[in-house]
Design a protein around this motif. Structure first.
Motif, PDB file in Angstrom:
ATOM      1  N   GLY A   1      31.974  42.179  31.548  1.00 32.00           N
ATOM      2  CA  GLY A   1      32.834  43.151  32.218  1.00 32.00           C
ATOM      3  C   GLY A   1      34.244  43.075  31.681  1.00 32.00           C
ATOM      4  N   LYS A   2      34.947  44.172  31.726  1.00 27.57           N
ATOM      5  CA  LYS A   2      36.357  44.204  31.362  1.00 27.57           C
ATOM      6  C   LYS A   2      37.159  44.021  32.634  1.00 27.57           C
ATOM      7  N   VAL A   3      37.787  42.848  32.784  1.00 34.33           N
ATOM      8  CA  VAL A   3      38.487  42.483  34.024  1.00 34.33           C
ATOM      9  C   VAL A   3      39.991  42.561  33.776  1.00 34.33           C
ATOM     10  N   THR A   4      40.686  43.337  34.599  1.00 37.94           N
ATOM     11  CA  THR A   4      42.129  43.519  34.459  1.00 37.94           C
ATOM     12  C   THR A   4      42.822  43.166  35.768  1.00 37.94           C
ATOM     13  N   PHE A   5      43.823  42.282  35.690  1.00 36.74           N
ATOM     14  CA  PHE A   5      44.646  41.942  36.846  1.00 36.74           C
ATOM     15  C   PHE A   5      46.044  42.526  36.642  1.00 36.74           C
TER      16      PHE A   5
END
Length: 262
Positions: free
Chosen positions: A131-135
């Motif tokens: 998954g592409k996880v962005t914070f």
């Protein structure tokens, strides 16, 4: 009915890391928990385990948490090794091992934003998915709180988004537990996790950490596609979690490799 739990009974010295054990710091760590009708968990957990339920307003509930964070300084706990940074989200259910009587968690799976995914997924058969996880987070050191906390995951298996508000001066409320400490031990200190491996066999791994320094958060909005797809928590129900806890950063040791439970 939950019996009182005390951190002094669950905190213990760190087992000495060996071999390929991993040290990591978990940044923007949060625990977003939902209280669910136990029947919704049917078929998801091995027969070896039973739900660790609580009573809320006379109704039995099982608890499930979504746990997003960023692995920073992810490296060998034993040898000099490069450090990695990667976004991650765990989906876990609170259970009791009927063989040992231990409180632990059952992992539905994990999304990981890293090319290193092939190790847990292919080598160890873990239920981990890409998954592409962005914070997008802003933490005020003087106020000791987040002024912005947003996470988004783009993934085929479990797309997700969450926005939290953070006020450490709020009170933590954990209905269904005899006292606050019992609830905090239950939610923040399970050290053993179990799961169905990708080959259908039962697997397990262990972690160690100190007592987490969590403070209360509040959900602004959330979308967890996995929970909707499995019929665990509808999208409208996802807007009303049982509890939200936030810890800006902590340290974990993960004992590897995961073992197959026979």
């Amino acid at each position: 009915m939950q019996i009182p739990l005390f951190f002094e009974d669950f905190l213990h010295p760190q087992p000495k890391p060996t071999g390929i054990d991993v040290f990591c710091r978990l940044k923007h760590f949060s625990i977003i928990t939902y209280a669910i009708d136990p029947q919704r968990f049917d078929g998801l957990i091995s027969e070896r385990f039973k739900l660790d339920t609580i009573m809320i307003d006379g109704q039995e509930k099982g608890l499930l948490s979504v746990v997003p964070f960023v692995d920073v300084d992810f490296t060998s706990a034993v040898y000099p090794f490069p450090k990695f940074t990667m976004g991650q989200t765990n989906y876990r259910i609170y259970v009791i091992d009927t063989v040992t009587g231990e409180k632990c968690v059952w992992f539905l799976g994990t999304t990981l934003d890293s090319w290193t995914l092939f190790v847990p997924r292919l080598l160890w058969n873990l239920p981990w998915y890409s998954g592409k996880v962005t914070f997008d987070c802003e933490y005020d050191e003087q106020l000791a709180c987040y002024t912005k906390y947003r996470m988004e995951t783009q993934a085929e298996w479990a797309s997700a988004s969450v926005e939290l508000a953070h006020n450490p001066d709020d009170m933590i409320t954990l209905p269904g537990f005899p006292d606050l400490e019992t609830g905090m031990v239950y939610l923040t200190h399970p050290l053993n996790g179990f799961f169905y491996r990708r080959d259908g066999k039962l697997g397990s791994y262990q972690v160690w950490h100190k007592q987490l320094n969590v403070s209360p958060g509040r959900l602004i909005n959330a979308r967890f596609d996995l929970l909707s797809r499995l019929g665990l928590v509808t999208e409208s129900e996802q807007q009303s979690p049982y509890n939200v806890l936030i810890d800006p950063i902590n340290e974990f040791t993960v004992y590897l490799p995961p073992r197959q439970v026979r």
